[in-house]
Design an enzyme around this catalytic site. Structure first.
Site, PDB file in Angstrom:
ATOM      1  N   SER A   1      31.124  82.911 121.281  1.00  0.00           N
ATOM      2  CA  SER A   1      31.089  82.428 122.653  1.00  0.00           C
ATOM      3  C   SER A   1      31.289  80.930 122.668  1.00  0.00           C
ATOM      4  CB  SER A   1      29.784  82.835 123.340  1.00  0.00           C
ATOM      5  OG  SER A   1      29.891  82.629 124.727  1.00  0.00           O
TER       6      SER A   1
ATOM      7  N   ASP B   1      29.320  75.955 114.257  1.00  0.00           N
ATOM      8  CA  ASP B   1      30.711  76.047 113.827  1.00  0.00           C
ATOM      9  C   ASP B   1      31.575  76.417 115.036  1.00  0.00           C
ATOM     10  OD1 ASP B   1      29.593  75.728 111.346  1.00  0.00           O
ATOM     11  OD2 ASP B   1      30.338  77.619 110.518  1.00  0.00           O
TER      12      ASP B   1
ATOM     13  N   HIS C   1      22.255  75.421 116.536  1.00  0.00           N
ATOM     14  CA  HIS C   1      21.175  74.564 116.052  1.00  0.00           C
ATOM     15  C   HIS C   1      21.087  73.281 116.881  1.00  0.00           C
ATOM     16  CE1 HIS C   1      20.813  76.848 112.120  1.00  0.00           C
ATOM     17  NE2 HIS C   1      21.964  77.296 112.622  1.00  0.00           N
TER      18      HIS C   1
END
Length: 282
Positions: free
Chosen positions: A250, A87, A143
């Site tokens: 980050s 995200d 991921h």
């Protein structure tokens, strides 16, 4: 002048020490029932959507637990064979220029250096990249965007500059200066490189593939220098499989070699916008 000011601040402020202290504070377990209102206040302050979290808020003991929360099964469906890895905000994407990418207007940096430090393979040719910024409210696990084989992970110690808009705009070579963990994902069509880039207050990055590793886990870790981890076996990973966790928000940068970019026709810039894990990338 602003570039010089931002660059000079890094020589004065102990950014890694600040981040180490912030991490310890985020992991602090308060006595009795004090932890719950602190976590609740943090969720409200940053607008974190706990309805997607695997567990209810009262099950999280520390701020770091909230930040590293897992999601409920099915809330991020994987929509193809090449997807966004996390995200965040897709801030910059497009073709690379001689292994270089644009950080901000007038600030290019070396993708090759980002992914390989001082040991860039002579035949490396990276032709497309994307930069995704994770804000504090985002889900903080990263991921795999693609199916492939994971054999090597590299760690590059460095500084911990903020990666917000002002810092990105005025700090030269920000991403190659910051601490980062790099994953090489080999596919039958080419190689995708994914870098998890640390930032101020994000001095800890972990990965399930290195059980005894955590970045910036102690003072002096950077003095050990870069490390390359050859995994004990090749891991066949699929789109959406977890690669690592940021302890706070980050940046993730992905880069395609020329063959993989041609396979997915990644020859144009994508629009800057919010993205979610599992959305189609191509």
């Amino acid at each position: 002048m602003r570039k010089q000011v931002f660059s000079g601040l890094g020589q004065v402020l102990p950014l890694n020490m600040i981040s180490l202290a912030a991490g310890k504070a985020a992991r602090l377990k308060l006595p009795g029932t004090l932890g719950q209102p602190v976590c609740s206040a943090f969720v409200k302050a940053f607008g974190i959507d706990m309805s997607e979290a695997e567990r209810p808020l009262e099950d999280y003991a520390t701020i770091e637990d909230v930040f590293t929360r897992k999601l409920k099964p099915g809330v991020r469906p994987i929509q193809g064979d090449l997807v966004f890895p996390c995200d965040g905000i897709l801030s910059v994407s497009g073709p690379a220029n001689e292994n270089s990418a644009v950080q901000a207007k007038g600030l290019d940096y070396s993708l090759a250096e980002l992914m390989f430090g001082d040991n860039v393979p002579p035949d490396l040719y990276l032709s497309w990249f994307a930069t995704i910024y994770l804000a504090p409210h985002n889900y903080h696990r990263v991921h795999s965007p693609i199916q492939g084989d994971l054999k090597t992970i590299r760690y590059y110690p460095g500084e911990l500059w903020p990666v917000n808009k002002p810092s990105v705009r005025w700090t030269p070579s920000l991403f190659t200066r910051n601490e980062r963990l790099v994953f090489d994902i080999e596919t039958p069509h080419g190689v995708l490189y994914l870098a998890m880039v640390g930032a101020l207050n994000v001095g800890r990055i972990t990965t399930p593939f290195l059980t005894d590793f955590v970045s910036n886990g102690r003072l002096g870790q950077a003095r050990q220098g870069p490390r390359s981890f050859e995994l004990d076996r090749t891991h066949r990973i699929v789109p959406g499989q977890e690669l690592g966790t940021f302890m706070l928000g980050s940046t993730v940068i992905i880069a395609f070699d020329e063959a993989l970019a041609k396979r997915y026709r990644m020859d144009h810039a994508l629009s800057s916008r919010p993205v979610r894990l599992g959305e189609r990338l191509s």
